[in-house]
Scaffold this motif. Sequence first.
Motif, mmCIF file in Angstrom:
data_model
loop_
_atom_site.group_PDB
_atom_site.id
_atom_site.type_symbol
_atom_site.label_atom_id
_atom_site.label_comp_id
_atom_site.label_asym_id
_atom_site.label_seq_id
_atom_site.Cartn_x
_atom_site.Cartn_y
_atom_site.Cartn_z
ATOM 1 N N GLN A 134 -40.703 -64.957 -45.980
ATOM 2 C CA GLN A 134 -39.309 -65.389 -46.119
ATOM 3 C C GLN A 134 -39.031 -66.759 -45.495
ATOM 4 O OE1 GLN A 134 -36.970 -62.251 -44.460
ATOM 5 N NE2 GLN A 134 -37.382 -62.769 -42.333
ATOM 6 N N GLN A 135 -40.063 -67.389 -44.966
ATOM 7 C CA GLN A 135 -39.900 -68.725 -44.401
ATOM 8 C C GLN A 135 -40.344 -69.798 -45.390
ATOM 9 O OE1 GLN A 135 -38.432 -69.151 -41.468
ATOM 10 N NE2 GLN A 135 -38.309 -66.919 -41.208
ATOM 11 N N TRP A 149 -45.878 -54.884 -42.228
ATOM 12 C CA TRP A 149 -44.726 -55.457 -42.905
ATOM 13 C C TRP A 149 -43.953 -56.481 -42.073
ATOM 14 C CZ3 TRP A 149 -42.938 -57.165 -47.046
ATOM 15 C CH2 TRP A 149 -41.586 -57.443 -47.210
ATOM 16 N N PRO A 150 -43.655 -56.249 -40.782
ATOM 17 C CA PRO A 150 -42.888 -57.275 -40.053
ATOM 18 C C PRO A 150 -43.537 -58.650 -40.099
ATOM 19 C CG PRO A 150 -42.915 -55.230 -38.811
ATOM 20 C CD PRO A 150 -43.871 -55.045 -39.960
ATOM 21 N N ASP A 151 -44.867 -58.712 -39.888
ATOM 22 C CA ASP A 151 -45.543 -60.009 -39.955
ATOM 23 C C ASP A 151 -45.574 -60.551 -41.377
ATOM 24 O OD1 ASP A 151 -46.032 -60.031 -37.263
ATOM 25 O OD2 ASP A 151 -48.056 -59.216 -37.431
ATOM 26 N N ARG A 207 -43.425 -59.925 -43.825
ATOM 27 C CA ARG A 207 -42.070 -60.384 -44.185
ATOM 28 C C ARG A 207 -41.769 -61.728 -43.560
ATOM 29 N NH1 ARG A 207 -37.732 -56.355 -42.197
ATOM 30 N NH2 ARG A 207 -38.656 -57.052 -40.233
ATOM 31 N N ASN A 208 -42.133 -61.906 -42.308
ATOM 32 C CA ASN A 208 -41.885 -63.173 -41.632
ATOM 33 C C ASN A 208 -42.613 -64.317 -42.333
ATOM 34 O OD1 ASN A 208 -40.822 -64.709 -39.268
ATOM 35 N ND2 ASN A 208 -42.998 -64.995 -38.865
ATOM 36 N N THR A 209 -43.824 -64.052 -42.803
ATOM 37 C CA THR A 209 -44.591 -65.072 -43.521
ATOM 38 C C THR A 209 -43.931 -65.457 -44.831
ATOM 39 O OG1 THR A 209 -46.682 -64.318 -42.560
ATOM 40 C CG2 THR A 209 -46.818 -65.556 -44.623
ATOM 41 N N ARG A 220 -53.219 -59.640 -43.602
ATOM 42 C CA ARG A 220 -52.307 -58.518 -43.353
ATOM 43 C C ARG A 220 -52.602 -57.334 -44.270
ATOM 44 N NH1 ARG A 220 -51.789 -61.450 -39.770
ATOM 45 N NH2 ARG A 220 -49.958 -62.593 -39.034
ATOM 46 N N GLN A 227 -36.509 -64.952 -51.944
ATOM 47 C CA GLN A 227 -35.938 -63.957 -51.030
ATOM 48 C C GLN A 227 -35.681 -62.626 -51.739
ATOM 49 O OE1 GLN A 227 -35.583 -64.422 -47.666
ATOM 50 N NE2 GLN A 227 -35.232 -62.206 -47.728
#
Length: 405
Positions: free
Chosen positions: A337-338, A329-331, A333-335, A395, A294
């Motif tokens: 941080q999970q 970035w939104p996609d 980041r989602n990839t 991405r 993270q």
Amino acid sequence: MAFDDSGNRARVESLQRRGVDVWGPERVYVSADVDLDAIEATAVIRQATLSGKDLSIAAGAVIGTSGHAEVSDCQIGPNAELGAGLYQGATLLNGVKVRGFAEIRPETLLEEEVDLAHSVALKNTTFTACCVAGSLINFCDLFLTGGTSRKDHTEIGSGAIHYNFDPRGDKWGSLLGSIRGVLLRSDPVFIGGTCGLVGPLEVGLGAVTAANCTIRKDVPANTLVSTDDRAISIPNFDRTAYGSLRRQFRVTAKLVATLRALEAWYKLVRLPHAPLRERHLYEFAMKRVGVQAQERVDRLAKIVAKLEAGAPSSSNWIRSEHRQLVRSWPDLRNTLQQPVKAQPPPTRFLQAYGEARASGEGYVASLKIADTYAAEAEAWLEGMVDAVMRTVDARLAEPTAPRSV
């Protein structure tokens, strides 16, 4: 106030009655927030300040071998040995040895039989089992793995440093080895003495960097690299301007994917077969790995925010790349941080490893016993990293390059 106004002497005596070898209240201070039951019999506390509700010290561990050790909220595994220094919010597993004058800061994970010499500084860093570091080393924000045993190990030469901080105020992490290294059946990484690594970097398993060199580019597996950098002069240099960031983002993403795969390794392999007394160590280790991942995502987010705010760049082409990074970035980041969506570990490997652990074998020995099926486990781990990187690469796909005139 008087020395014992805080009740230290009573806490020390309580530990001694329970079989902990404490050298005495003149050399050892135990804070009132320490759970005394978390310090096991046969542990040895020579000269130390112990604090924190999350502190635990396993049987056979020795604290303060070469001078005073300040240990706060750390989990110290069986038979670990800590010399003088500062240890904060770190997890050190079975047989780790730190020789002295260390600065082991929060979210550091040192796995089994890691050996550090004198004056080593670590933070947000994982060393997997059997890695070795010399003296006078600063290796923050890094994942290190590789080798087969303590006789054939990844080695960091004395005086080496990982440069994780750049003139723009950004911090980068580096990946030395790959997730395959956790199986202890890969070529080691060798970083020569007084070598400088300019993060973010990916250095492959089996790579060797010569002593007294500076590494600024990724090093493929099984490659020898030596540099002779010469000073350059750039007039009117703008330290806030960004060049291309695609490589840096990809290396960081692969580091995060590797840490996420290591999380799954702890959750699905280590924890289910851990001896009861080691479960909390593995739980904290898994937590450290998650925080490290993270941290890298958060650092990328800060860079994206600067790009979005119009940070300077060197050309229209670079600005186009930066706009694409902001859009994706939104996609991305989602990839990152999970936790990974892991398939069950390979059955034959898990069974062999589990049986070895159930029979009383330690972690490293159990990996050797399960080696017949380790290739399946390697493919499983690498598959998790590859799955993340396929999404990342989609991405980060390069826009059409401008035509030359």
